[in-house]
Design an enzyme around this catalytic site. Structure first.
Site, mmCIF file in Angstrom:
data_model
loop_
_atom_site.group_PDB
_atom_site.id
_atom_site.type_symbol
_atom_site.label_atom_id
_atom_site.label_comp_id
_atom_site.label_asym_id
_atom_site.label_seq_id
_atom_site.Cartn_x
_atom_site.Cartn_y
_atom_site.Cartn_z
ATOM 1 C CE LYS A 265 -2.872 -1.049 3.676
ATOM 2 N NZ LYS A 265 -3.703 -1.125 4.390
ATOM 3 N NE ARG A 266 6.595 0.833 1.996
ATOM 4 C CZ ARG A 266 6.753 -0.435 1.963
ATOM 5 N NH1 ARG A 266 6.280 -1.182 3.122
ATOM 6 N NH2 ARG A 266 7.830 -1.031 0.933
#
Length: 493
Positions: A265-266
């Site tokens: 998700k980063r």
């Protein structure tokens, strides 16, 4: 240990409802779905929810809804609406199959292929520390490995807790199988020690219930991510112990980000639900993730699911990691979006316009005309919000940034001329050409030019001196709306 189950393909996608549906999981589901459809088989949805602490009904609902959004509909599994079982091989939620796992574990115990282990966490940890101190990485040595079953059962009656471990003693051999993606894979049996089948509370561990379910659900092919490859050795041991036919395995490469790290998700949205909320089309998501590890035999980049169903072949899966290139994804999505017929695109943008409470004409001809103009400016469905916002009369306000423009000396004359010319226009809507002519007429009547001409008119149309191209917007705006806005601007000038 038999190696062939059936010539009739049955595959499964088995998510754990402990979070969102990741694009990697969606790709696994897609490949299983395509294999089933291409080969006239069944696609089963099984829910692996034995992690009681982390599994939630909310996550299950989300995963199911995401699969429905993607159009990856299953033949057996939980009903997409009620989440009740549909199909002859249920229950399809592992938390509802505990009696089945207990029965199989009891058989392995009775046959001497598993045993009750009463070791405490402290004893296990002490053995690990001693091995570490000796520079050894020996597997756990349980003092209960050779206890007779009757003796273990007597101890259980006293209230002591025990896990059920699979007995690896005597399995000195290599386990070899042909991976459909990676070719021959060889595991020496001593890679693992005596592993747990059932925890002390009776809950099964992943490798055990996975084998039991795949056998009882008649799964012929297991396509899953390569991170599951190490699990295969334990699973092969269980298949062998039960004398069950082994499905064919195919372990797919991971999806990586631009830095060749596991996609997370980063770096942006990786959850299917988030991609949906951000305005991506399911067809584009499927097209993009299909090509992350698989290639079309004709070399095409833009594919529908129907195209994929016709040509999908496991032999074209690539064992190397695939890069999730967000720039390419955006391009591919734009291609899918622009290929949509206007009626379908209008339907697709409705949830985004409704989110902003927009009131727009219901006339299909107007809707089609607006999309003809706006489609080239749209990369996602969510882009429709800002494109259509200026057309929503209820949202028209004169913003503070217009104050300076409204104070200019020529502004009042420009606004009055604009309003009168619009009012005199013979039809409800004007064309781009008519708008440009009308704008020139304002210039002739007032002598205003450059920003002193364009910016006051823009304030009268969108409430601010900078922004959308008026030649695009004005042909979509009704004469009465343009007059009303001009009057509001005049009142502030």
């Amino acid at each position: 240990m038999s190696s062939k189950i059936s010539s009739h393909p049955r595959v499964r996608f088995a998510p754990s409802p402990t979070g969102y549906l990741h694009v990697g999981g969606a790709r696994t589901a897609l490949y299983n779905y395509l294999y089933a459809k291409k080969n006239g088989g069944e696609f089963i949805l099984r829910i692996e929810d034995t992690d009681e602490a982390r599994s939630t009904q909310e996550s299950l609902r989300g995963v199911v809804d995401d699969l429905v959004w993607l159009g990856l509909m299953w033949d057996e599994g939980v009903d997409p609406v009620t989440l009740k079982d549909v199909g002859p091989n249920g229950p399809y939620r592992q938390s509802e199959r505990l009696g089945i796992y207990k029965e199989i574990a009891d058989k392995l115990l009775k046959d001497g292929k598993a045993y009750y282990c009463f070791m405490t966490e402290a004893e296990i940890e002490k053995q690990k520390e001693e091995a570490k101190a000796n520079g050894s990485f020996a597997h756990l040595q349980s003092p209960y490995q050779d206890w007779p079953l009757e003796k273990a059962l007597e101890r259980l009656k006293t209230g002591d807790k025990a896990v059920v471990r699979y007995k690896t003693k005597g399995l000195e051999k290599d386990y070899i199988f042909t991976d459909l993606v990676r070719g021959e894979v060889k595991f020496p049996s001593d890679m693992v020690g005596d592993f747990v089948l059932l925890r002390s509370d009776g809950m099964p561990v992943y490798n055990f219930c996975c084998v039991v379910d795949d056998h009882l659900m008649k799964i012929t092919h297991v396509f899953r991510a390569e991170e599951h490859l190490p699990n295969t050795l334990r699973q092969l041991m269980i298949y062998e112990a039960m004398n069950w036919a082994v499905p064919e395995f195919g372990h797919m490469a991971l999806i990586l980000d631009e830095d060749r790290q596991k996609l997370s998700k980063r770096k942006g949205a990786v959850a299917c639900g988030q991609l949906k909320d951000e305005g991506y089309l399911a067809s584009a998501v499927l097209n993009f993730i299909a090509l992350l590890g698989w290639s079309d035999p004709q070399g095409r980049e833009l594919l529908s699911v129907e195209d994929m169903k016709q040509v999908f072949d496991i032999s074209r899966l690539n064992p190397s990691g695939a890069i999730f290139d967000r720039v390419k994804f955006k391009w591919m999505h734009t291609m899918h979006l622009r290929a949509l017929p206007n009626a379908d695109l209008w339907k697709a943008i409705q949830p985004f316009l409704a989110r902003e409470h927009m009131e727009l004409p219901q006339d299909p001809a107007w809707q089609g005309k607006s999309l003809d103009l706006f489609k080239p400016y749209m990369e996602t469905l969510a882009d429709a919000i800002e494109l259509y916002r200026p057309l929503n009369d209820k949202a028209y306000v004169i913003l503070p940034e217009a104050e300076e423009t409204l104070k200019w000396e020529p502004t009042k004359a420009v606004l009055a001329s604009w309003k009168n010319l619009v009012q005199a226009h013979p039809s409800d809507y004007m064309t781009e050409e008519e708008f440009l002519k009308l704008q020139d007429e304002v210039k002739n009547q007032t002598g205003a030019k450059g920003k002193h001409l364009f910016m006051p008119i823009r304030v009268a149309v969108i409430g601010k001196p900078h922004g959308a191209e008026l030649k695009t917007l004005v042909p979509l705006m009704k004469k009465s709306s343009l007059v009303s806005r001009a009057e509001q601007a005049l009142a502030k000038a």
